[in-house]
Design a protein around this motif. Structure first.
Motif, PDB file in Angstrom:
ATOM      1  N   ASN A 188      81.202  -3.584  12.664  1.00  0.00           N
ATOM      2  CA  ASN A 188      81.231  -4.094  13.770  1.00  0.00           C
ATOM      3  C   ASN A 188      80.156  -5.083  13.649  1.00  0.00           C
ATOM      4  N   PRO A 189      80.347  -6.690  13.895  1.00  0.00           N
ATOM      5  CA  PRO A 189      80.278  -7.600  13.414  1.00  0.00           C
ATOM      6  C   PRO A 189      78.780  -7.841  14.366  1.00  0.00           C
ATOM      7  N   PHE A 190      78.716  -7.548  15.308  1.00  0.00           N
ATOM      8  CA  PHE A 190      77.400  -7.523  16.066  1.00  0.00           C
ATOM      9  C   PHE A 190      76.694  -6.716  16.146  1.00  0.00           C
ATOM     10  N   THR A 191      76.523  -5.719  15.219  1.00  0.00           N
ATOM     11  CA  THR A 191      75.794  -4.710  14.961  1.00  0.00           C
ATOM     12  C   THR A 191      74.945  -5.889  13.782  1.00  0.00           C
ATOM     13  N   TRP A 192      75.202  -6.673  13.339  1.00  0.00           N
ATOM     14  CA  TRP A 192      74.499  -6.975  12.339  1.00  0.00           C
ATOM     15  C   TRP A 192      73.562  -8.623  13.160  1.00  0.00           C
ATOM     16  N   LEU A 193      74.737  -8.953  13.702  1.00  0.00           N
ATOM     17  CA  LEU A 193      74.556 -10.330  14.106  1.00  0.00           C
ATOM     18  C   LEU A 193      73.262  -9.875  15.527  1.00  0.00           C
ATOM     19  N   PHE A 194      73.339  -9.040  16.264  1.00  0.00           N
ATOM     20  CA  PHE A 194      72.324  -8.578  17.451  1.00  0.00           C
ATOM     21  C   PHE A 194      70.777  -8.056  16.142  1.00  0.00           C
ATOM     22  N   SER A 195      70.876  -7.819  14.884  1.00  0.00           N
ATOM     23  CA  SER A 195      69.850  -7.318  14.615  1.00  0.00           C
ATOM     24  C   SER A 195      69.521  -8.666  14.250  1.00  0.00           C
ATOM     25  N   GLY A 196      70.086 -10.471  13.539  1.00  0.00           N
ATOM     26  CA  GLY A 196      69.446 -10.665  13.447  1.00  0.00           C
ATOM     27  C   GLY A 196      68.658 -11.272  14.535  1.00  0.00           C
ATOM     28  N   TYR A 197      69.515 -12.021  15.151  1.00  0.00           N
ATOM     29  CA  TYR A 197      68.603 -12.343  16.673  1.00  0.00           C
ATOM     30  C   TYR A 197      67.621 -11.968  16.710  1.00  0.00           C
ATOM     31  N   ARG A 198      67.405 -10.819  16.468  1.00  0.00           N
ATOM     32  CA  ARG A 198      66.352  -9.756  16.890  1.00  0.00           C
ATOM     33  C   ARG A 198      64.845 -10.222  16.581  1.00  0.00           C
ATOM     34  N   ASP A 199      65.577 -10.248  14.293  1.00  0.00           N
ATOM     35  CA  ASP A 199      64.610 -10.362  13.755  1.00  0.00           C
ATOM     36  C   ASP A 199      64.107 -11.751  13.778  1.00  0.00           C
ATOM     37  N   ALA A 200      64.775 -12.580  14.291  1.00  0.00           N
ATOM     38  CA  ALA A 200      64.033 -14.302  14.366  1.00  0.00           C
ATOM     39  C   ALA A 200      63.227 -13.838  15.595  1.00  0.00           C
ATOM     40  N   LEU A 201      63.387 -13.370  17.213  1.00  0.00           N
ATOM     41  CA  LEU A 201      63.487 -13.820  18.190  1.00  0.00           C
ATOM     42  C   LEU A 201      62.344 -12.646  18.540  1.00  0.00           C
ATOM     43  N   TYR A 202      62.008 -11.198  18.118  1.00  0.00           N
ATOM     44  CA  TYR A 202      61.579 -10.821  18.725  1.00  0.00           C
ATOM     45  C   TYR A 202      60.658  -9.728  18.108  1.00  0.00           C
ATOM     46  N   TYR A 203      60.718  -9.522  16.645  1.00  0.00           N
ATOM     47  CA  TYR A 203      59.867  -9.378  15.704  1.00  0.00           C
ATOM     48  C   TYR A 203      59.866  -9.717  15.467  1.00  0.00           C
ATOM     49  N   GLY A 204      60.203 -11.061  14.908  1.00  0.00           N
ATOM     50  CA  GLY A 204      59.366 -12.098  14.153  1.00  0.00           C
ATOM     51  C   GLY A 204      59.234 -12.548  12.051  1.00  0.00           C
ATOM     52  N   ARG A 205      60.803 -11.711  12.236  1.00  0.00           N
ATOM     53  CA  ARG A 205      60.711 -11.891  10.540  1.00  0.00           C
ATOM     54  C   ARG A 205      61.983 -12.759  10.592  1.00  0.00           C
ATOM     55  N   SER A 206      62.061 -12.369   9.136  1.00  0.00           N
ATOM     56  CA  SER A 206      63.758 -12.813   8.517  1.00  0.00           C
ATOM     57  C   SER A 206      64.899 -12.246   9.124  1.00  0.00           C
ATOM     58  N   PRO A 207      65.624 -13.217   8.907  1.00  0.00           N
ATOM     59  CA  PRO A 207      67.133 -11.719   9.225  1.00  0.00           C
ATOM     60  C   PRO A 207      67.088 -11.102   7.663  1.00  0.00           C
ATOM     61  N   GLN A 208      68.462 -10.893   7.782  1.00  0.00           N
ATOM     62  CA  GLN A 208      69.336 -10.357   6.835  1.00  0.00           C
ATOM     63  C   GLN A 208      70.033 -10.902   6.087  1.00  0.00           C
ATOM     64  N   TRP A 209      69.635 -12.236   5.221  1.00  0.00           N
ATOM     65  CA  TRP A 209      70.725 -12.957   5.333  1.00  0.00           C
ATOM     66  C   TRP A 209      71.950 -12.832   4.066  1.00  0.00           C
ATOM     67  N   GLU A 210      71.575 -11.319   3.618  1.00  0.00           N
ATOM     68  CA  GLU A 210      72.809 -11.436   2.329  1.00  0.00           C
ATOM     69  C   GLU A 210      74.041 -11.009   3.358  1.00  0.00           C
ATOM     70  N   VAL A 211      73.515 -10.215   4.822  1.00  0.00           N
ATOM     71  CA  VAL A 211      74.229  -9.692   5.557  1.00  0.00           C
ATOM     72  C   VAL A 211      75.151 -10.531   6.435  1.00  0.00           C
ATOM     73  N   LEU A 212      74.429 -11.563   7.089  1.00  0.00           N
ATOM     74  CA  LEU A 212      74.971 -12.466   7.251  1.00  0.00           C
ATOM     75  C   LEU A 212      75.594 -13.295   6.426  1.00  0.00           C
ATOM     76  N   GLY A 213      75.068 -13.994   5.417  1.00  0.00           N
ATOM     77  CA  GLY A 213      75.921 -14.944   4.153  1.00  0.00           C
ATOM     78  C   GLY A 213      77.749 -13.746   4.308  1.00  0.00           C
ATOM     79  N   ILE A 214      77.443 -12.440   4.258  1.00  0.00           N
ATOM     80  CA  ILE A 214      78.455 -11.736   4.056  1.00  0.00           C
ATOM     81  C   ILE A 214      80.176 -12.239   4.941  1.00  0.00           C
ATOM     82  N   LEU A 215      78.772 -11.978   5.963  1.00  0.00           N
ATOM     83  CA  LEU A 215      79.647 -11.808   7.675  1.00  0.00           C
ATOM     84  C   LEU A 215      80.152 -13.565   8.020  1.00  0.00           C
ATOM     85  N   ALA A 216      79.426 -14.863   6.937  1.00  0.00           N
ATOM     86  CA  ALA A 216      79.975 -16.272   7.413  1.00  0.00           C
ATOM     87  C   ALA A 216      81.011 -15.816   6.137  1.00  0.00           C
TER      88      ALA A 216
END
Length: 241
Positions: A188-216
């Motif tokens: 599910n693409p939104f599994t990793w998109l939601f994780s990316g948003y939460r990493d940036a906005l909620y947890y205050g940490r770097s998103p998983q760029w490798e996974v996001l790069g694969i999605l892109a």
């Protein structure tokens, strides 16, 4: 801009709608389900508001071509412009939704970090996946008009099977019990998109760029295929409409 011009609240509704939707899910998760999650409003908003952007784009896709029958009969132009303009217009919905999302930091100032700026590249990845979905859906809606009745139900199922209301770890634990569910969560693409948003906005940490790069990168063949299929069937639009 014209979409809200003739309504009572006008374009103010673009602010109120995501805020009210966030409040509804807050009652569902925090009050009814009694989920103990710190900064619950920010946790929910970091997934619900991007989903609002995606669902609004898909809703407009069903009429982006079908609702332009008169224009297509009178003027010769690339029909691909219609779904493309619909996608770009949907970005405004997300831009307005960022206002109530940013206001949540007034409640949770400790959650605001420089990593909040990483929401922009995550949004770009979501945009890259929204484009092929909207292009395909706009073409299908010309031949199957009833698809607009099924989209809200499909989106609702998709939303509840994504880590929007609950942490990803909880869904992955369910995936250990039900392998089919775990497989859906993984692809599910939104599994990793939601994780990316939460990493940036909620947890205050770097998103998983490798996974996001694969999605892109995966969005590129999907976009090319959608454009190819759209152009193959676009000569039939005027005849069908």
């Amino acid at each position: 801009r014209n979409k809200g011009a003739n309504s009572l609240l006008g374009n103010i509704w673009w602010f109120l709608d995501p805020a009210l939707q966030l409040f509804v899910y807050f009652l569902l998760v925090s009050v009814i389900f009694q989920q103990a999650q710190p900064a619950i409003l920010l946790f929910l908003g970091s997934a619900i508001l991007p989903w609002k952007w995606f669902s609004a784009a898909l809703a407009s896709a069903t009429t982006s071509v079908r609702g332009r029958e008169q224009v297509m009969r009178q003027i010769s132009f690339p029909h691909l412009v219609l779904p493309a303009s619909s996608v770009f217009a949907s970005v405004a919905n997300f831009a307005f939704a960022l206002v109530p999302l940013g206001a949540l930091y007034l409640l949770y100032p400790d959650r605001l970090t420089p990593w909040a700026l990483a929401v922009l590249p995550v949004a770009v990845v979501q945009f890259l996946w929204t484009v092929p979905v909207v292009i395909m859906l706009s073409a299908v809606a010309v031949f199957f008009r009833d698809i607009s009745n099924f989209i809200p139900h499909g989106l609702r199922i998709w939303f509840y099977l994504s880590p929007a209301l609950f942490p990803l770890e909880k869904l992955q634990a369910l995936g250990d019990q039900y392998p089919w569910f775990g497989y859906f969560v993984a692809i599910n693409p939104f599994t990793w998109l939601f994780s990316g948003y939460r990493d940036a906005l909620y947890y205050g940490r770097s998103p998983q760029w490798e996974v996001l790069g694969i999605l892109a990168l995966a969005s590129i063949p999907a976009t090319l295929l959608s454009i190819y299929l759209f152009r193959r069937v676009s000569p039939l639009f005027v005849k069908v409409l």
